[in-house]
Design a protein around this motif. Structure first.
Motif, PDB file in Angstrom:
ATOM      1  N   VAL A 176       0.866  -1.177   0.000  1.00  0.00           N
ATOM      2  CA  VAL A 176       0.000   0.000   0.000  1.00  0.00           C
ATOM      3  C   VAL A 176       0.901   1.225   0.000  1.00  0.00           C
ATOM      4  CG1 VAL A 176      -1.791   1.284   1.213  1.00  0.00           C
ATOM      5  CG2 VAL A 176      -1.829  -1.231   1.228  1.00  0.00           C
ATOM      6  N   THR A 177       0.670   2.133  -0.953  1.00  0.00           N
ATOM      7  CA  THR A 177       1.533   3.307  -1.105  1.00  0.00           C
ATOM      8  C   THR A 177       0.760   4.581  -0.767  1.00  0.00           C
ATOM      9  OG1 THR A 177       2.742   2.195  -2.872  1.00  0.00           O
ATOM     10  CG2 THR A 177       3.020   4.581  -2.674  1.00  0.00           C
ATOM     11  N   VAL A 178       1.354   5.394   0.096  1.00  0.00           N
ATOM     12  CA  VAL A 178       0.772   6.687   0.478  1.00  0.00           C
ATOM     13  C   VAL A 178       1.699   7.779  -0.038  1.00  0.00           C
ATOM     14  CG1 VAL A 178       0.031   8.174   2.363  1.00  0.00           C
ATOM     15  CG2 VAL A 178      -0.302   5.690   2.526  1.00  0.00           C
ATOM     16  N   ARG A 179       1.190   8.673  -0.882  1.00  0.00           N
ATOM     17  CA  ARG A 179       1.998   9.756  -1.444  1.00  0.00           C
ATOM     18  C   ARG A 179       1.311  11.095  -1.172  1.00  0.00           C
ATOM     19  NH1 ARG A 179       1.887   5.997  -5.713  1.00  0.00           N
ATOM     20  NH2 ARG A 179       3.905   4.983  -6.135  1.00  0.00           N
ATOM     21  N   LEU A 180       2.087  12.058  -0.738  1.00  0.00           N
ATOM     22  CA  LEU A 180       1.628  13.430  -0.559  1.00  0.00           C
ATOM     23  C   LEU A 180       2.606  14.353  -1.263  1.00  0.00           C
ATOM     24  CD1 LEU A 180       0.439  11.899   2.126  1.00  0.00           C
ATOM     25  CD2 LEU A 180      -0.018  14.235   2.860  1.00  0.00           C
ATOM     26  N   ALA A 181       2.087  15.253  -2.079  1.00  0.00           N
ATOM     27  CA  ALA A 181       2.956  16.164  -2.819  1.00  0.00           C
ATOM     28  C   ALA A 181       2.250  17.499  -2.986  1.00  0.00           C
ATOM     29  CB  ALA A 181       3.314  15.578  -4.185  1.00  0.00           C
ATOM     30  N   ARG A 182       3.026  18.557  -2.853  1.00  0.00           N
ATOM     31  CA  ARG A 182       2.480  19.904  -3.031  1.00  0.00           C
ATOM     32  C   ARG A 182       2.929  20.437  -4.390  1.00  0.00           C
ATOM     33  NH1 ARG A 182       2.638  24.893   1.291  1.00  0.00           N
ATOM     34  NH2 ARG A 182       1.887  26.520  -0.115  1.00  0.00           N
ATOM     35  N   ARG A 183       1.929  20.782  -5.209  1.00  0.00           N
ATOM     36  CA  ARG A 183       2.246  21.298  -6.540  1.00  0.00           C
ATOM     37  C   ARG A 183       1.081  22.164  -7.027  1.00  0.00           C
ATOM     38  NH1 ARG A 183       1.144  15.756  -7.741  1.00  0.00           N
ATOM     39  NH2 ARG A 183       3.376  15.291  -7.650  1.00  0.00           N
ATOM     40  N   ASP A 184       1.416  23.202  -7.771  1.00  0.00           N
ATOM     41  CA  ASP A 184       0.434  24.083  -8.409  1.00  0.00           C
ATOM     42  C   ASP A 184      -0.580  24.641  -7.411  1.00  0.00           C
ATOM     43  OD1 ASP A 184       1.650  23.580 -10.836  1.00  0.00           O
ATOM     44  OD2 ASP A 184       0.336  21.863 -11.263  1.00  0.00           O
ATOM     45  N   GLY A 185      -0.088  25.024  -6.226  1.00  0.00           N
ATOM     46  CA  GLY A 185      -0.983  25.633  -5.248  1.00  0.00           C
ATOM     47  C   GLY A 185      -1.975  24.689  -4.615  1.00  0.00           C
ATOM     48  N   SER A 186      -1.677  23.409  -4.612  1.00  0.00           N
ATOM     49  CA  SER A 186      -2.583  22.438  -4.000  1.00  0.00           C
ATOM     50  C   SER A 186      -1.774  21.277  -3.438  1.00  0.00           C
ATOM     51  CB  SER A 186      -3.610  21.920  -5.010  1.00  0.00           C
ATOM     52  OG  SER A 186      -2.965  21.243  -6.067  1.00  0.00           O
ATOM     53  N   LEU A 187      -2.388  20.565  -2.527  1.00  0.00           N
ATOM     54  CA  LEU A 187      -1.785  19.373  -1.940  1.00  0.00           C
ATOM     55  C   LEU A 187      -2.483  18.156  -2.516  1.00  0.00           C
ATOM     56  CD1 LEU A 187       0.173  18.153   0.187  1.00  0.00           C
ATOM     57  CD2 LEU A 187      -1.759  18.186   1.789  1.00  0.00           C
ATOM     58  N   THR A 188      -1.712  17.281  -3.149  1.00  0.00           N
ATOM     59  CA  THR A 188      -2.259  16.060  -3.734  1.00  0.00           C
ATOM     60  C   THR A 188      -2.008  14.895  -2.787  1.00  0.00           C
ATOM     61  OG1 THR A 188      -1.862  16.863  -5.974  1.00  0.00           O
ATOM     62  CG2 THR A 188      -2.210  14.499  -5.710  1.00  0.00           C
ATOM     63  N   VAL A 189      -3.078  14.199  -2.430  1.00  0.00           N
ATOM     64  CA  VAL A 189      -3.011  13.026  -1.558  1.00  0.00           C
ATOM     65  C   VAL A 189      -3.421  11.818  -2.389  1.00  0.00           C
ATOM     66  CG1 VAL A 189      -3.841  11.962   0.570  1.00  0.00           C
ATOM     67  CG2 VAL A 189      -3.600  14.459   0.432  1.00  0.00           C
ATOM     68  N   GLU A 190      -2.570  10.791  -2.407  1.00  0.00           N
ATOM     69  CA  GLU A 190      -2.861   9.605  -3.206  1.00  0.00           C
ATOM     70  C   GLU A 190      -2.500   8.365  -2.400  1.00  0.00           C
ATOM     71  OE1 GLU A 190      -1.901   9.584  -7.467  1.00  0.00           O
ATOM     72  OE2 GLU A 190      -0.845   7.702  -7.070  1.00  0.00           O
ATOM     73  N   VAL A 191      -3.462   7.464  -2.296  1.00  0.00           N
ATOM     74  CA  VAL A 191      -3.258   6.199  -1.589  1.00  0.00           C
ATOM     75  C   VAL A 191      -3.656   5.076  -2.538  1.00  0.00           C
ATOM     76  CG1 VAL A 191      -3.829   4.796   0.424  1.00  0.00           C
ATOM     77  CG2 VAL A 191      -3.756   7.302   0.624  1.00  0.00           C
TER      78      VAL A 191
END
Length: 397
Positions: free
Chosen positions: A319-334
């Motif tokens: 199970v992969t949890v990724r958090l990244a900040r780009r283009d003025g937003s926070l992307t959360v992906e699991v």
């Protein structure tokens, strides 16, 4: 089919009877408004006075239910009264009919009658004075103004005050209705927020308890049962602590201790460690900087709920949890392994996806969840939860 007029108001009937009886009393004692030898008196004698008096009394009965009819009939009755010796009661009742026509009539009548009576008053003042050139001629205009323009103006003033009071009442009712709607919406929103917090805080722990208790009951292995009971105890204690925190929030700090601070992204490591202890193979890639508190809480809860769903539904695998900040937003992906299995390891209500979507929507973000093709996966499919949470301007980078 005949049109049936509304029933006259009791006050109007009483006013008509009072005017009629008063006029009869004046007629009985021989008191009239004009002497019999005046040139204007065409119908000499006492008996002609009774006809306009009776007609005007009938107009008083209709002053509220049919004000326009009452005014037209009353004007005809007053015209007839002017060619007799006349009655004071007829004049007084006519002024009340004019007043009622403005007060109870249509808005168009309420606007026109004061203008018409005003013009008649001016004409009755100017024309006789221009014709006779004597000051006494002005008294005719004064009489017409007292009989017609004064009651019409009074009726217009009373009607305006009544309409203003009605408008104020309607505005007050509308304000109260809007306030009640706002209160209801606030209650619904608060209940939804409480439901999300309650679900996100305890669902993970209860799911782990359900899964490990099932394992402890199904396996006849003392070591496995002991390990499962340890996990059950740990999740029970953590779930109890979360419940106490929620109760503290609901009490608004009225208890012995202030409620604990809301979880932040700094706690993702502990959250992932807890998921690993519950049996998940989790990898965390949290490449983000400091973000606003509402975004932090939403991202934490989305990761928490996604790990809970992976614990209950995912096939074995990473199970992969990724958090990244780009283009003025926070992307959360699991992402978690997706595929057919006998059934969920713990029961679910389906409220988790709804809660995650609501959290993203409250921040103006986007949310999606579903299976996607992934060549790196064993069977080519992964269940991916992705939320894009906008960051407000001026937040620290």
């Amino acid at each position: 089919m005949a049109v049936r007029l509304p029933r006259p108001h009791r006050f109007d009937v009483c006013a008509a009877l009072a005017g009629l009886l008063g006029g009869l009393l004046l007629w009985g004692i021989g008191l009239a408004t004009r002497p019999a030898d005046e040139p204007i008196v065409l119908l000499d004698g006492r008996w002609p006075i009774l006809l306009p008096l009776t007609l005007m009394a009938g107009c008083e009965v209709l002053r509220r239910t049919a004000p326009r009819t009452a005014l037209l009939t009353g004007t005809a009755a007053l015209t007839l009264d002017t060619v007799t010796q006349g009655s004071v009661a007829t004049l007084i009742m006519f002024t009340d009919v004019v007043y009622a026509a403005v007060l109870y009539g249509t808005p168009a009548s309420a606007r026109r009658i004061p203008w018409i009576t005003g013009l008649l008053t001016v004409a009755a003042t100017v024309v006789p004075f221009a014709a006779w050139r004597v000051p006494e001629a002005l008294l005719l205009g004064v009489a017409v103004g007292v009989v017609s323009f004064a009651p019409a103006s009074t009726g217009l003033i009373v009607r305006n005050h009544r309409d203003a009071a009605e408008a104020a009442r309607l505005r007050a009712e509308q304000t109260a209705l809007l306030a009640e709607m706002d209160r209801t919406q606030a209650v619904v929103a608060e209940r939804a927020r409480m439901a999300r917090e309650l679900h996100d805080m305890v669902a993970n722990h209860l799911s782990a308890i359900a899964i490990h208790s099932t394992a402890a009951l199904s396996l006849d292995d003392p070591d496995t049962s002991k390990e499962a009971l340890s996990v059950i105890r740990e999740n029970s204690v953590e779930g109890l602590a979360e419940m106490r925190r929620l109760i503290g929030i609901l009490r608004d700090g009225s208890g012995d201790r202030e409620p604990a601070a809301a979880p932040t992204l700094d706690g993702l490591g502990a959250l992932v460690d807890s998921a690993r202890a519950n049996g998940l193979d989790v990898a965390l890639d949290a490449g983000h900087d400091q973000v606003p508190a509402p975004v932090e809480l939403a991202a934490y809860r989305i990761v928490q709920e996604s790990l809970t769903n992976a614990l209950k539904h995912a096939r074995p695998g990473r199970v992969t949890v990724r958090l990244a900040r780009r283009d003025g937003s926070l992307t959360v992906e699991v992402s978690s392994p997706y595929g057919d299995r006998d059934g969920p390891r713990a029961p679910g209500s389906g409220a988790g996806l709804i809660g995650m979507r609501e959290r993203a929507a409250l921040l103006g973000g986007d949310f999606e969840a579903g299976p996607v093709q992934d060549p790196a996966s064993a069977d080519g499919r992964m269940w991916t939860v992705r939320a894009i949470l906008p960051l407000s301007e001026g937040d620290p980078a």
